[in-house]
Design a protein around this motif. Structure first.
Motif, PDB file in Angstrom:
ATOM      1  N   PRO A 430       0.814  -1.223   0.000  1.00  0.00           N
ATOM      2  CA  PRO A 430       0.000   0.000   0.000  1.00  0.00           C
ATOM      3  C   PRO A 430       0.847   1.274   0.000  1.00  0.00           C
ATOM      4  N   TRP A 431       2.010   1.238   0.687  1.00  0.00           N
ATOM      5  CA  TRP A 431       2.862   2.438   0.751  1.00  0.00           C
ATOM      6  C   TRP A 431       3.360   2.853  -0.636  1.00  0.00           C
ATOM      7  N   THR A 432       3.519   1.858  -1.548  1.00  0.00           N
ATOM      8  CA  THR A 432       3.912   2.192  -2.914  1.00  0.00           C
ATOM      9  C   THR A 432       2.707   2.769  -3.667  1.00  0.00           C
ATOM     10  N   LEU A 433       1.550   2.116  -3.494  1.00  0.00           N
ATOM     11  CA  LEU A 433       0.329   2.630  -4.149  1.00  0.00           C
ATOM     12  C   LEU A 433       0.079   4.082  -3.743  1.00  0.00           C
ATOM     13  N   ALA A 434       0.393   4.386  -2.477  1.00  0.00           N
ATOM     14  CA  ALA A 434       0.095   5.724  -1.943  1.00  0.00           C
ATOM     15  C   ALA A 434       0.889   6.821  -2.640  1.00  0.00           C
ATOM     16  N   LYS A 435       1.991   6.393  -3.273  1.00  0.00           N
ATOM     17  CA  LYS A 435       2.837   7.409  -3.917  1.00  0.00           C
ATOM     18  C   LYS A 435       2.274   7.844  -5.261  1.00  0.00           C
ATOM     19  N   ASP A 436       1.314   7.093  -5.758  1.00  0.00           N
ATOM     20  CA  ASP A 436       0.787   7.345  -7.099  1.00  0.00           C
ATOM     21  C   ASP A 436      -0.694   7.727  -7.009  1.00  0.00           C
ATOM     22  N   GLU A 437      -0.983   8.989  -7.319  1.00  0.00           N
ATOM     23  CA  GLU A 437      -2.359   9.501  -7.168  1.00  0.00           C
ATOM     24  C   GLU A 437      -3.365   8.676  -7.988  1.00  0.00           C
ATOM     25  N   SER A 438      -2.906   8.160  -9.153  1.00  0.00           N
ATOM     26  CA  SER A 438      -3.827   7.398 -10.014  1.00  0.00           C
ATOM     27  C   SER A 438      -4.216   6.054  -9.387  1.00  0.00           C
ATOM     28  N   LYS A 439      -3.460   5.636  -8.363  1.00  0.00           N
ATOM     29  CA  LYS A 439      -3.747   4.342  -7.718  1.00  0.00           C
ATOM     30  C   LYS A 439      -4.585   4.523  -6.450  1.00  0.00           C
ATOM     31  N   LYS A 440      -5.146   5.691  -6.285  1.00  0.00           N
ATOM     32  CA  LYS A 440      -5.868   5.999  -5.045  1.00  0.00           C
ATOM     33  C   LYS A 440      -6.992   4.990  -4.765  1.00  0.00           C
ATOM     34  N   ASN A 441      -7.785   4.702  -5.796  1.00  0.00           N
ATOM     35  CA  ASN A 441      -8.896   3.776  -5.577  1.00  0.00           C
ATOM     36  C   ASN A 441      -8.425   2.340  -5.333  1.00  0.00           C
ATOM     37  N   ARG A 442      -7.312   2.015  -5.969  1.00  0.00           N
ATOM     38  CA  ARG A 442      -6.751   0.680  -5.705  1.00  0.00           C
ATOM     39  C   ARG A 442      -6.292   0.601  -4.245  1.00  0.00           C
ATOM     40  N   LEU A 443      -5.613   1.651  -3.807  1.00  0.00           N
ATOM     41  CA  LEU A 443      -5.163   1.699  -2.410  1.00  0.00           C
ATOM     42  C   LEU A 443      -6.367   1.582  -1.467  1.00  0.00           C
ATOM     43  N   ALA A 444      -7.421   2.314  -1.771  1.00  0.00           N
ATOM     44  CA  ALA A 444      -8.614   2.295  -0.912  1.00  0.00           C
ATOM     45  C   ALA A 444      -9.225   0.898  -0.886  1.00  0.00           C
ATOM     46  N   THR A 445      -9.215   0.230  -2.044  1.00  0.00           N
ATOM     47  CA  THR A 445      -9.787  -1.125  -2.112  1.00  0.00           C
ATOM     48  C   THR A 445      -8.958  -2.096  -1.271  1.00  0.00           C
ATOM     49  N   VAL A 446      -7.641  -1.994  -1.398  1.00  0.00           N
ATOM     50  CA  VAL A 446      -6.755  -2.861  -0.607  1.00  0.00           C
ATOM     51  C   VAL A 446      -7.034  -2.665   0.889  1.00  0.00           C
ATOM     52  N   LEU A 447      -7.147  -1.401   1.283  1.00  0.00           N
ATOM     53  CA  LEU A 447      -7.356  -1.135   2.709  1.00  0.00           C
ATOM     54  C   LEU A 447      -8.748  -1.586   3.157  1.00  0.00           C
ATOM     55  N   TYR A 448      -9.718  -1.434   2.267  1.00  0.00           N
ATOM     56  CA  TYR A 448     -11.062  -1.942   2.583  1.00  0.00           C
ATOM     57  C   TYR A 448     -10.973  -3.453   2.843  1.00  0.00           C
ATOM     58  N   ASN A 449     -10.309  -4.163   1.920  1.00  0.00           N
ATOM     59  CA  ASN A 449     -10.190  -5.622   2.063  1.00  0.00           C
ATOM     60  C   ASN A 449      -9.501  -5.997   3.371  1.00  0.00           C
ATOM     61  N   LEU A 450      -8.499  -5.212   3.709  1.00  0.00           N
ATOM     62  CA  LEU A 450      -7.779  -5.510   4.952  1.00  0.00           C
ATOM     63  C   LEU A 450      -8.674  -5.302   6.167  1.00  0.00           C
ATOM     64  N   ILE A 451      -9.385  -4.201   6.187  1.00  0.00           N
ATOM     65  CA  ILE A 451     -10.233  -3.917   7.350  1.00  0.00           C
ATOM     66  C   ILE A 451     -11.351  -4.957   7.444  1.00  0.00           C
ATOM     67  N   GLU A 452     -11.877  -5.366   6.301  1.00  0.00           N
ATOM     68  CA  GLU A 452     -12.916  -6.402   6.332  1.00  0.00           C
ATOM     69  C   GLU A 452     -12.329  -7.732   6.828  1.00  0.00           C
ATOM     70  N   SER A 453     -11.118  -8.043   6.404  1.00  0.00           N
ATOM     71  CA  SER A 453     -10.521  -9.302   6.887  1.00  0.00           C
ATOM     72  C   SER A 453     -10.263  -9.204   8.394  1.00  0.00           C
ATOM     73  N   ILE A 454      -9.883  -8.025   8.826  1.00  0.00           N
ATOM     74  CA  ILE A 454      -9.643  -7.842  10.270  1.00  0.00           C
ATOM     75  C   ILE A 454     -10.960  -7.997  11.041  1.00  0.00           C
ATOM     76  N   ARG A 455     -12.032  -7.506  10.469  1.00  0.00           N
ATOM     77  CA  ARG A 455     -13.344  -7.660  11.135  1.00  0.00           C
ATOM     78  C   ARG A 455     -13.675  -9.156  11.282  1.00  0.00           C
ATOM     79  N   ILE A 456     -13.460  -9.892  10.207  1.00  0.00           N
ATOM     80  CA  ILE A 456     -13.757 -11.332  10.259  1.00  0.00           C
ATOM     81  C   ILE A 456     -12.866 -12.011  11.310  1.00  0.00           C
ATOM     82  N   ILE A 457     -11.598 -11.648  11.319  1.00  0.00           N
ATOM     83  CA  ILE A 457     -10.673 -12.210  12.314  1.00  0.00           C
ATOM     84  C   ILE A 457     -11.168 -11.876  13.728  1.00  0.00           C
TER      85      ILE A 457
END
Ligand code: MSP
Length: 645
Positions: A430-457
């Protein structure tokens, strides 16, 4: 729709002593199962409690100088306190001294007697007092009690017996028709081959040699022997009454599972079913006999000084870490062993590094990159599918593990998806994605997936670490935690905001804690040694003590003894006109000039002896303070010649 009931019990613990961590394991295991079934939507009734009657307790109380009731009140409250400290969610805590229990037990006994299933006879056998058990010659191991290895002695007693033999065939048929009743399989074989096949002998169910028990209602000379009293707890707690039971009993009985240790499976799979058959009540669905927890390779015992109590571990590591460790370390069928080393290692690797780090860095990244908001989950890539299916794959594994009482496998399944989530972070960087403005939605999706996996855990951690589970849900700021919500991926809504990242587990400084524990264990072993020494000393009467004449004496002169490096020659004023000479082996710790003028305690009527040429008439008192330190007991404030008594 009405919820399906689930009735689960632990064995009830003896109130002989404060329970060690091995004893406490069972309640944590049972609590994990109860919590998991609740999460699945069952209406769970979870019973635990204490077993408070018997000769051993009568003896302990006598030794402590209190009544048996006072004794059990104290220990039962310690046991309950430990259950509470371990955050266990029992619905009822039964004590076999509870009035309703005693009354119901008497009714059960009377009913069985009146219908001829209990009869009076005489018991002759070899008796083990600590175990309160009679044995036959062939049951002994090396001539000793097969349960505890101690001496047995011949004894004869009038007693009541339960006709087990009458129910042998019925029990065999039940076991055949219910192959999962005794679990695991290895225990079932043991019961059938060692106890049932050789033929059941009628069981002695009363005692007349001690008083601390539920009285046989129609015979003042007898108390009901502990197993009929103890086993009945599972039904009396629900309001069972041979003359008409409470609704609760009708709702929850039969038990879905009794969780008991390997040593008492026999009582639960032979005596208990037969009691219930005789009462005409349904049998429990399953008995799970769990293995034991040992400390290192050893059985925990106070006399060895290696006993660990739950409260000590909780103080040091926190309740969830203790629960996690017990549940994850415990094997399914073989005895398990715990040690401080593995506990510290698991704490740092599984809790601090894997789970703690995952939550901390994921929540921190959502805060850092999106001011805490989960802004979208639409920019998916192929690797996300594998990730999601791995995360969802844990639940069926957990379910299966719980069905098979393989609780450590269930713990592993959750830990593995936490590891998988950490791997997803590495894969997506994610830290690499964060450097590229065009990857903003990808970064957000990755973080969404992580938070959802954390919720399940977090939800899946509830049975094992309930407080941690809550803390994680607070950090990701969601209350979506029902069972259905973890069956599919994506329950957390886009647009929700996470909370503040707070570390869940601080890493343990291994060196520091190892030193502390070492010191603590040494102190325990020392205390155990001292206790054993005191126990081993023969008791004396006051008359014996009175034979020793103790006097205060002042040291008037003191000099080394030429022929003996260890000795000092003391000249004492013992209140009489004649000075007294005593040789004392204290030269290593005192110089003569330190002693002159000081007052000490003299054993004045010790037979004189010649020590390295000095006639010693008495002895002065000193204390062994450590392996290599002796201190004289001074009595400077007292007048020389005063008698000590
Ligand atoms: N009072 C009886 C049970 C009566 S149930 C109707 C009894 N009490 S106990 O205090 O000795 O044990 C309580 C439970 O703890 C038992 O299931 C026993 O097997 C279990 N354990 C005792 N020591 C243990 C370990 N070291 N490890 C795991 N379980 C242990 O038996």
């Amino acid at each position: 729709m009405e919820k399906q009931k689930y009735y689960i019990t632990t064995a009830i613990a003896y109130t002989s002593r404060k329970p060690h961590i091995g004893n406490s394991y069972e309640i944590v295991l049972t609590d994990a199962i109860a919590r998991f079934r609740r999460l699945q939507g069952y209406d769970v009734f979870f019973l635990t409690g204490t077993d408070e009657h018997g000769q051993k307790i009568e003896d302990y109380a006598k030794a402590a100088g209190v009544t048996p009731k006072e004794y059990v009140d104290k220990v039962a409250s310690e046991i309950k306190e430990i259950c509470d400290m371990l955050n266990t969610t029992y619905n009822h805590f039964i004590r076999t001294t509870d009035d309703y229990h005693e009354k119901a037990v008497q009714k059960i006994f009377k009913k069985l007697y009146e219908q001829g299933d209990i009869y009076k006879s005489e018991y002759e056998g070899l008796y083990c007092t600590p175990c309160e058990s009679f044995w036959t010659e062939s049951q002994l191991v090396d001539g000793k009690c097969p349960d505890c290895g101690r001496e047995v002695k011949p004894a004869k007693e009038e007693a009541y017996f339960l006709r087990l033999s009458k129910y042998q065939k019925q029990l065999e048929k039940y076991l055949e028709e219910h192959p999962d009743f005794i679990y695991p399989e290895s225990r079932k074989k043991e019961m059938i081959n060692n106890f049932i096949k050789p033929g059941l002998q009628d069981l002695c169910v009363s005692r007349s040699s001690f008083k601390w028990g539920v009285p046989v209602p129609f015979d003042d000379n007898h108390v009901i022997y502990v197993w009929i009293d103890a086993l009945s707890n599972y039904i009396t707690a629900l309001g069972y009454d041979p003359d008409g039971s409470d609704e609760k009993y009708k709702k929850y009985w039969p038990a879905d599972v009794h969780i008991v240790g390997k040593d008492i499976i026999r009582f639960h799979t032979i005596y208990w079913p037969i009691m219930l058959m005789a009462l005409g009540e349904p049998l429990p669905k399953q008995v799970y006999g769990h293995p034991w927890l040992l400390f290192g390779e050893d059985k925990m015992s106070k006399s060895k000084g290696n006993v660990i109590y739950a409260d000590e571990l909780i103080k040091r590591f926190g309740v969830d870490a203790v629960r996690y460790y017990l549940l994850s370390e415990m094997p399914h069928a073989q005895d398990g062993s715990i040690s401080y080393d593995t506990m510290i290692e698991r704490y740092n690797s599984d809790l601090a590094n894997t789970i703690g780090n995952l939550v901390n860095r994921s929540v921190a990244m959502v805060n850092k990159y999106f001011a805490g908001e989960l802004i979208c989950n639409t920019e998916t890539e192929e690797l996300d599918e594998g990730f999601k299916s791995d995360i969802l794959g844990a639940l069926p594994k957990i379910e299966k593990a719980f069905n098979d009482f393989r609780i450590s496998d269930a713990v592993d399944a959750v830990l593995n998806i936490a590891k998988r989530s950490n791997k997803y972070i590495d894969e997506t960087a994610p830290w690499t994605l964060a450097k590229d403005e065009s990857k903003k939605n990808r970064l957000a999706t990755v973080l969404y997936n992580l938070i959802e996996s954390i919720r399940i855990i977090a939800v899946e951690l509830t049975p094992f670490m309930p407080e941690t589970s809550k803390a994680i849900l607070t950090q990701i700021n969601t209350d979506i935690s029902d069972y259905d919500s973890i069956k599919t991926f994506g329950a957390i809504p886009v647009g929700s905001k996470v909370g503040v990242a707070t570390p869940l587990f601080a890493r343990i400084d291994v060196e520091k804690i190892t030193e502390e524990i070492k010191a603590e264990m040494e102190a325990k072993a020392k205390a155990a040694k001292a206790e054993k020494e005191i126990e081993g000393i023969a008791q004396i009467g006051i008359d014996d003590f009175a034979k020793v004449d103790l006097r205060v004496a002042e040291i008037k002169a003191c000099e080394p003894v030429k022929k003996a490096k260890k000795l000092l020659k003391l000249t004492l004023d013992d209140g009489t006109v004649n000075p007294r000479t005593v040789a004392s082996g204290i030269a290593k710790w005192y110089k003569p000039e330190e002693l002159i003028g000081r007052k000490v305690i003299l054993v004045s009527n010790l037979k004189p002896a010649i020590l390295c040429g000095v006639e010693s008439c008495g002895m002065i008192l000193a204390a062994d303070c450590s392996e290599d330190e002796v201190k004289v007991i001074f009595a400077d404030d007292l007048p020389a010649g005063a008698k000590i008594r």
